[in-house]
Design a protein around this motif. Structure first.
Motif, PDB file in Angstrom:
ATOM      1  N   ALA A 126      11.853  -3.110  -8.419  1.00 17.92           N
ATOM      2  CA  ALA A 126      12.440  -3.444  -7.117  1.00 17.92           C
ATOM      3  C   ALA A 126      12.279  -2.293  -6.132  1.00 17.92           C
ATOM      4  O   ALA A 126      11.968  -2.502  -4.951  1.00 17.92           O
ATOM      5  N   LEU A 127      12.465  -1.084  -6.616  1.00 18.52           N
ATOM      6  CA  LEU A 127      12.410   0.085  -5.726  1.00 18.52           C
ATOM      7  C   LEU A 127      10.993   0.536  -5.399  1.00 18.52           C
ATOM      8  O   LEU A 127      10.797   1.355  -4.496  1.00 18.52           O
ATOM      9  N   GLU A 128       9.993  -0.004  -6.104  1.00 20.45           N
ATOM     10  CA  GLU A 128       8.598   0.336  -5.801  1.00 20.45           C
ATOM     11  C   GLU A 128       8.218  -0.014  -4.366  1.00 20.45           C
ATOM     12  O   GLU A 128       7.274   0.547  -3.825  1.00 20.45           O
ATOM     13  N   ALA A 129       8.952  -0.948  -3.767  1.00 17.95           N
ATOM     14  CA  ALA A 129       8.660  -1.358  -2.391  1.00 17.95           C
ATOM     15  C   ALA A 129       8.981  -0.258  -1.384  1.00 17.95           C
ATOM     16  O   ALA A 129       8.562  -0.325  -0.234  1.00 17.95           O
ATOM     17  N   LEU A 130       9.727   0.767  -1.811  1.00 18.29           N
ATOM     18  CA  LEU A 130      10.161   1.845  -0.912  1.00 18.29           C
ATOM     19  C   LEU A 130       9.503   3.167  -1.291  1.00 18.29           C
ATOM     20  O   LEU A 130       9.257   3.426  -2.466  1.00 18.29           O
ATOM     21  N   THR A 131       9.300   3.994  -0.283  1.00 15.51           N
ATOM     22  CA  THR A 131       8.839   5.357  -0.541  1.00 15.51           C
ATOM     23  C   THR A 131      10.002   6.139  -1.148  1.00 15.51           C
ATOM     24  O   THR A 131      11.168   5.717  -1.035  1.00 15.51           O
ATOM     25  N   PRO A 132       9.743   7.290  -1.765  1.00 18.55           N
ATOM     26  CA  PRO A 132      10.850   8.100  -2.287  1.00 18.55           C
ATOM     27  C   PRO A 132      11.888   8.445  -1.210  1.00 18.55           C
ATOM     28  O   PRO A 132      13.092   8.421  -1.482  1.00 18.55           O
ATOM     29  N   GLU A 133      11.438   8.721  -0.010  1.00 18.98           N
ATOM     30  CA  GLU A 133      12.375   9.030   1.083  1.00 18.98           C
ATOM     31  C   GLU A 133      13.211   7.806   1.441  1.00 18.98           C
ATOM     32  O   GLU A 133      14.423   7.909   1.673  1.00 18.98           O
ATOM     33  N   GLU A 134      12.576   6.633   1.474  1.00 19.25           N
ATOM     34  CA  GLU A 134      13.309   5.403   1.770  1.00 19.25           C
ATOM     35  C   GLU A 134      14.303   5.083   0.653  1.00 19.25           C
ATOM     36  O   GLU A 134      15.406   4.609   0.931  1.00 19.25           O
ATOM     37  N   GLN A 135      13.912   5.349  -0.587  1.00 13.79           N
ATOM     38  CA  GLN A 135      14.824   5.121  -1.710  1.00 13.79           C
ATOM     39  C   GLN A 135      16.071   5.981  -1.572  1.00 13.79           C
ATOM     40  O   GLN A 135      17.185   5.510  -1.792  1.00 13.79           O
TER      41      GLN A 135
END
Length: 151
Positions: A126-135
């Protein structure tokens, strides 16, 4: 008395964060249930209780209910089921015999350890859709919203 015409505001579902969050949680719950919980004979609620107690063992039912957002009477029945399955045990509070605390058993720890890899995979996907900063930003926003609405 006149019947007032009530029509809800036209909310675009793409902008309705509550609808989106509920849809995401429901999907993640379904995926977890289908990937491992059924085979382990535990429910999503059982998984959430196990997860909470793994982090903070020996809690009162009211504390668990607040943390996982469940009504205490419902959670009490869930704890009964979990006790029958030997996932948790209840013990009187050491300082106040009127209180009961819930503790993980080794069986409960084992079931959680068996379920966690699938849960981790689902969360990671699910979190792959976000960059580390967005996460990181997303996590911070969720904490703020949670603190605000779950106090």
């Amino acid at each position: 008395m006149l019947k007032e015409d009530f029509s809800p505001p036209n909310l675009d579902l793409d902008r309705n964060f509550a609808f989106q969050m509920a849809s995401i949680i429901f999907r993640l719950e379904q995926d977890l249930r289908d990937s491992s919980l059924r085979q382990l004979d535990i429910t999503y609620m059982h998984f959430r209780v196990l997860q909470y107690l793994l982090d903070e063992d020996g809690k009162k039912i009211g504390e668990i209910a607040k943390a996982i957002v469940a009504r205490p009477p419902v959670l009490s029945r869930v704890i009964d089921q979990m006790e029958q399955r030997k996932l948790v045990r209840r013990n009187p509070d050491a300082n106040d015999s009127r209180l009961t605390r819930v503790y993980l058993t080794q069986e409960g720890r084992d079931k959680y350890a068996q379920a966690w890899p699938a849960a981790h995979k689902i969360i990671h996907y699910a979190l792959e859709a976000l960059t580390p900063e967005e996460q990181e930003s997303f996590s911070e926003c969720l904490r703020k919203i949670g603190d605000h609405v779950c106090r």
